[in-house]
Design a protein around this motif. Structure first.
Motif, PDB file in Angstrom:
ATOM      1  N   LYS A  51      10.648   8.902  -5.295  1.00 20.97           N
ATOM      2  CA  LYS A  51       9.765   7.774  -5.062  1.00 20.97           C
ATOM      3  C   LYS A  51      10.171   7.025  -3.791  1.00 20.97           C
ATOM      4  CE  LYS A  51       7.509   8.445  -8.916  1.00 20.97           C
ATOM      5  NZ  LYS A  51       6.104   8.924  -8.890  1.00 20.97           N
ATOM      6  N   THR A  53       9.183   3.501  -1.200  1.00 24.52           N
ATOM      7  CA  THR A  53       8.450   2.264  -0.989  1.00 24.52           C
ATOM      8  C   THR A  53       7.648   2.386   0.311  1.00 24.52           C
ATOM      9  OG1 THR A  53      10.209   1.220   0.303  1.00 24.52           O
ATOM     10  CG2 THR A  53      10.301   0.980  -2.098  1.00 24.52           C
ATOM     11  N   GLU A  54       6.771   1.430   0.575  1.00 20.01           N
ATOM     12  CA  GLU A  54       6.005   1.436   1.820  1.00 20.01           C
ATOM     13  C   GLU A  54       6.930   1.309   3.026  1.00 20.01           C
ATOM     14  OE1 GLU A  54       2.736  -1.464   3.929  1.00 20.01           O
ATOM     15  OE2 GLU A  54       2.366  -0.893   1.843  1.00 20.01           O
ATOM     16  N   HIS A  56      10.068   2.419   3.156  1.00 23.27           N
ATOM     17  CA  HIS A  56      10.665   3.747   3.326  1.00 23.27           C
ATOM     18  C   HIS A  56       9.735   4.659   4.122  1.00 23.27           C
ATOM     19  CE1 HIS A  56      13.274   3.179  -0.511  1.00 23.27           C
ATOM     20  NE2 HIS A  56      13.977   2.921   0.569  1.00 23.27           N
TER      21      HIS A  56
END
Length: 492
Positions: A51, A53-54, A56
């Motif tokens: 997963k 994040t934006e 990342h």
């Protein structure tokens, strides 16, 4: 070796062999740039075990730009001290290591380190590729060979997106990384570039390598003699007063003029969205098409157009003047971007009927065509031609810094730009920036098509001398001028 044995493999094929090693490397570079377009889409799947994040996502797409800086900083030392061939060989190692880590990545940190290794390798190669190809090539083939850098980028982007569409992202990473292994093999089969050997005083080795690449015809022998004599003069000058020589480099017009030209060239290259579009093709085309075309279909449509145009550009660059191709690409790109922005704006205001909401796709594809035809190939073509041999490594490194900085800035800010001012606003910003760079280059950029690298060097030095013709006829004035400047043959 007999004359018959020498001619068993034509010089063009030997040049093609050497250039192919660099081309395969640049295909890998195109895959590096485009890979986030499929990687991030797959990792956004709710079933993905990894997963992001934006934040990342934006770092994974843009960190190549920061890592490029370290490679660019190392490039001048490596090119000058280790040579073109060894630099090309060594640059494949962190690239392959980066793809291997990508395959094994278990979290965002591993992905970022992987992209950093790839970016460092790209920085080395960004400086080495145009220099190497230009020094491998005969003047009549140099334009087409340098244009293969654009073809390589487009091919790599297409390959990465196709593989990412058909395969799991780890499997696609293995396939993309394999280009570097083949590249390493082909580079190893080719000798060092003749100009580099001449620049470090290895004149006998230079003769062998030059004749290996270029054969033994009369025009090539004349060009070889000029290369050797001019570099004997440079070597002697550096030996006599090395400190004074390097201190004065930055003030020489043959250094600062090409450097300023390449600064604008690489700013134009990045600000045109050259690396943004491959990284964010899916979200960009989703807004342009307004859902009227399936996401991956629109992505592959862009890739196929870019690849086809890049193939065409290889022939166009070799047939037309460099300036003509560049400014043709600039005009098409600016007009297409403004047209697409206007249509998107009108669609948002509901002035365009529902059945025609796909119309902005047409100028958007025109933009892809224009920037791939002129803005993609010409900076790399010019980068391999404008720097004098004595400063080629340093000049490539300095100008390459602007390439890497702009890469990071443009790609890192793209998601925010798309979100805050929309695709139509972003297109307007790109159009304005392309226009500004184009105006500066109109007044700064000389024509280099059909000239030898030494002739281009003479232009920036302001030397008014007769030029060697590339069609087999020649004037001896320049050769005699160089001989007079050298004074003697130094026993060679």
């Amino acid at each position: 070796m007999t004359e018959h044995a020498r001619q068993r493999i034509p010089p063009f094929m030997r040049q093609l062999l050497a250039v192919s090693g660099v081309v395969l490397y640049m295909i890998g570079t195109g895959a590096n740039i485009a890979y986030p377009g499929v990687l991030l889409e797959q990792l956004r799947d709710p079933q993905s075990t990894l997963k992001l994040t934006e934040d990342h996502e934006s770092w994974i797409a843009s960190i190549l730009g920061l890592a490029l800086i370290s490679g660019i900083l190392a490039a001048p030392f490596s090119l000058q001290r280790l040579g073109r061939r060894l630099t090309n060989q060594l640059s494949t190692l962190p690239a392959m290591g980066g793809w291997a880590l990508m395959v094994a990545a278990g979290g965002p940190a591993a992905l970022l380190i992987s992209r950093t290794l790839q970016g460092f390798a790209m920085g080395l190669q960004a400086a080495a590729a145009p220099v190497s190809i230009a020094e491998y090539s005969a003047p009549k083939h140099r334009g087409a060979f340098l244009a293969t850098i654009a073809f390589s980028f487009a091919a790599g982007m297409l390959v990465a997106h196709i593989l990412g569409t058909l395969m799991f992202w780890r499997s696609a990473a293995i396939a993309c990384g394999s280009f570097y292994l083949v590249s390493l093999i082909l580079i190893t089969l080719s000798p060092e570039t003749p100009p580099y050997l001449a620049s470090i005083g290895k004149f006998n080795e230079c003769r062998k390598a030059f004749r290996w690449f270029r054969g033994h015809d009369h025009a090539s022998e004349k060009e070889l003699e000029i290369l050797l004599n001019s570099q004997k003069k440079e070597v002697n000058e550096v030996k006599v007063n090395r400190y004074r020589h390097y201190r004065s480099v930055i003030m020489k017009p043959e250094f600062y003029k090409p450097t300023v030209i390449m600064m604008f060239m690489f700013i134009l290259f990045q600000i045109s969205g050259m690396t943004v579009v491959p990284s964010y093709t899916v979200p960009m085309m989703k807004e342009v098409t307004d859902g009227s075309i399936e996401d991956y279909t629109s992505m592959l449509m862009v890739d196929i157009l870019r690849f086809t145009t890049a193939v065409v550009s290889c022939f166009v660059v070799n047939k037309l003047n460099r300036r003509t191709v560049l400014f043709l690409g600039v005009i098409i790109s600016v007009v297409s971007l403004l047209s697409a922005a206007l249509l998107l704006y009108l669609r948002d205001l509901e002035y365009i009927p529902e059945q025609y909401k796909w119309v902005p796709v047409i100028p958007t594809l025109g933009y892809i065509f224009g920037k791939t035809l002129g803005i993609l190939p010409i900076p790399w073509t010019i980068a391999g031609e404008v720097f004098p041999l004595a400063y080629r490594s340093l000049g490539s490194g300095v100008s390459g810094m602007f390439l890497s900085l702009m890469f990071f800035v443009v790609v890192k800010t793209a998601p925010t730009s798309f979100r805050e001012i929309g695709v139509n606003g972003t297109f307007c910003v790109y159009a304005i920036c392309i226009s500004i760079c184009g105006i500066f280059l109109y007044f700064l950029l000389p024509e280099t098509k059909g000239k030898t690298l030494y002739e281009i060097e003479c232009h920036f030095k302001g030397i008014d001398c007769e030029m060697i013709k590339t069609d087999g006829t020649e004037h001896d004035n320049m050769l005699e001028l160089v001989k007079v400047e050298v004074g003697r043959d130094d026993g060679e």
